[in-house]
Design an enzyme around this catalytic site. Sequence first.
Site, mmCIF file in Angstrom:
data_model
loop_
_atom_site.group_PDB
_atom_site.id
_atom_site.type_symbol
_atom_site.label_atom_id
_atom_site.label_comp_id
_atom_site.label_asym_id
_atom_site.label_seq_id
_atom_site.Cartn_x
_atom_site.Cartn_y
_atom_site.Cartn_z
ATOM 1 C CG HIS A 36 73.792 5.573 11.363
ATOM 2 N ND1 HIS A 36 74.168 5.752 10.056
ATOM 3 C CD2 HIS A 36 72.568 6.126 11.477
ATOM 4 C CE1 HIS A 36 73.210 6.395 9.416
ATOM 5 N NE2 HIS A 36 72.219 6.637 10.247
ATOM 6 C CG ASP A 38 78.397 8.411 14.769
ATOM 7 O OD1 ASP A 38 77.955 9.556 14.960
ATOM 8 O OD2 ASP A 38 77.780 7.537 14.143
ATOM 9 C CD GLN A 84 71.076 10.463 17.155
ATOM 10 O OE1 GLN A 84 70.374 11.164 17.880
ATOM 11 N NE2 GLN A 84 70.850 10.343 15.858
ATOM 12 C CE LYS A 141 71.917 12.544 12.731
ATOM 13 N NZ LYS A 141 70.673 11.960 12.266
ATOM 14 C CB CYS A 162 70.642 3.919 9.229
ATOM 15 S SG CYS A 162 69.804 4.800 7.931
HETATM 16 N N1 PMP Z 1 75.574 8.118 13.088
HETATM 17 C C1 PMP Z 1 74.478 8.208 13.837
HETATM 18 C C2 PMP Z 1 74.483 7.613 15.227
HETATM 19 C C3 PMP Z 1 73.341 8.838 13.333
HETATM 20 O O1 PMP Z 1 72.244 8.919 14.081
HETATM 21 C C4 PMP Z 1 73.373 9.380 12.020
HETATM 22 C C5 PMP Z 1 72.155 10.036 11.424
HETATM 23 N N2 PMP Z 1 70.961 9.339 11.623
HETATM 24 C C6 PMP Z 1 74.550 9.280 11.294
HETATM 25 C C7 PMP Z 1 75.640 8.639 11.866
HETATM 26 C C8 PMP Z 1 74.664 9.862 9.940
HETATM 27 O O2 PMP Z 1 74.602 11.254 9.992
HETATM 28 P P1 PMP Z 1 74.441 12.139 8.695
HETATM 29 O O3 PMP Z 1 73.370 11.512 7.893
HETATM 30 O O4 PMP Z 1 74.072 13.477 9.223
HETATM 31 O O5 PMP Z 1 75.739 12.133 7.996
#
Ligand code: PMP
Length: 411
Positions: free
Chosen positions: A128, A205, A208, A231, A369
């Site tokens: 991401h 990270d 997910q 999430k 993203c």
């Molecule tokens: N990493 C991953 C794999 C994600 O799916 C997301 C959110 N789509 C993020 C990072 C960022 O998370 P947040 O916007 O909650 O900080």
Amino acid sequence: MSVLTAPIDVEKIRAQFPVLHQLVNGKPLVYFDNAATNQKPQRVIDALTHYYQHDNANIHRGIHTLAERATKAYEATRLSMQNFIHARHSEEIIFTRGVTESINLVAASYGRTFLHAGDEVIISGLEHHSNIVPWQLICEERKARIKVIPVTESGELDLDAYRKLLTGKPKVVAVNHASNSLGTINPVKEIIKLAHEAGAVVLIDGAQASAHLPIDVQELDCDFYCISSHKMFGPTGTGILYGKRELLEKMPPYMGGGEMIKEVTFTKTTYNDLPYKFEAGTPNIGDVVALNEAVNFINELGKDNIVAYEHELLVYAVEKLSAIKGVKLIGTAKKKVSVQSFAIEGIHHFDIGQMLDTRGIAVRTGHHCTQPLMDRLGIEGTVRASFSVYNTKAEIDQLAEGVERIIKFLK
Ligand code: PMP
């Protein structure tokens, strides 16, 4: 902590989510955008309301009853999160705004201290933007370099290429536990072991993973692990950074302000102990308190039950979508969380998303993203259906029927 492991009763679960019981564009809502954020059970909403109705006060410094209650509730979530990820010490749990802030904290604090000119940071092609850009920022500042683990056509990491990259003796390896775009579950335990053998620290990270996979940071032996509350059925605006105590102790504060200090003078400031050293200012108390109920919700369902049920949903979705002529599944890794991306030849993903919305079906469209991943796959974006424990096979039937209609209508 006792964890109930009752099998999944999806109707009983759905009854706990008020948002699911509504019509969208005249149709019952089918919510398949869980990888972006999942919905909140009533008990989480109630916990937030209860906090503001009964306990709202600033924490840690107050000696009055409300301040003590708010502090106790806030710190209770720290202990729940410690148990949730099996961390050794509660002070290894730092509250942040979520995964994005957690990664930025590590990149800025660890990176500024330990990265030097010519050093390497390894990320993966599945990341991401939140696990790319913070590393780019710090590498630019420290004149360090980013190396990328390549992704195979099915959406898996090329571990042979990773092993070769490790010969460059990187300082940091940062990868996701599961991909938000393709659902790939990465072999993080192996990735961490190999990184440690090469002398690198590892950040995972877990955006997910938190609602979908068991997490044991001691078993994984990761150095940092990042989670967003929103999430995992909790409120937006909070989450955690887990870090091994010995590393966090060596790292300078990320932000300065109240709470993170021991003593301030105009000439010198000494910093607070962990975890407060990294929690400057008034935190997001109410949302942290409500997050505790989200953890309870997951624990009562049991992670193993969630994994089994969501896997069934994924297998069913793959079967239904792949049977539709013109649909191309994107992301076919052997091990996946309940995320399925797809494309329909000749129809733009935005159009598919919009047309599904008219049928009450919420999916995500675009690059999710993960622009470098889309570039690697030679596409601009996908339609992504991501499932949660409150989704049903009947809803997947509705998605498949919607996709079939779109193809008939537009082709
Ligand atoms: N990493 C991953 C794999 C994600 O799916 C997301 C959110 N789509 C993020 C990072 C960022 O998370 P947040 O916007 O909650 O900080």
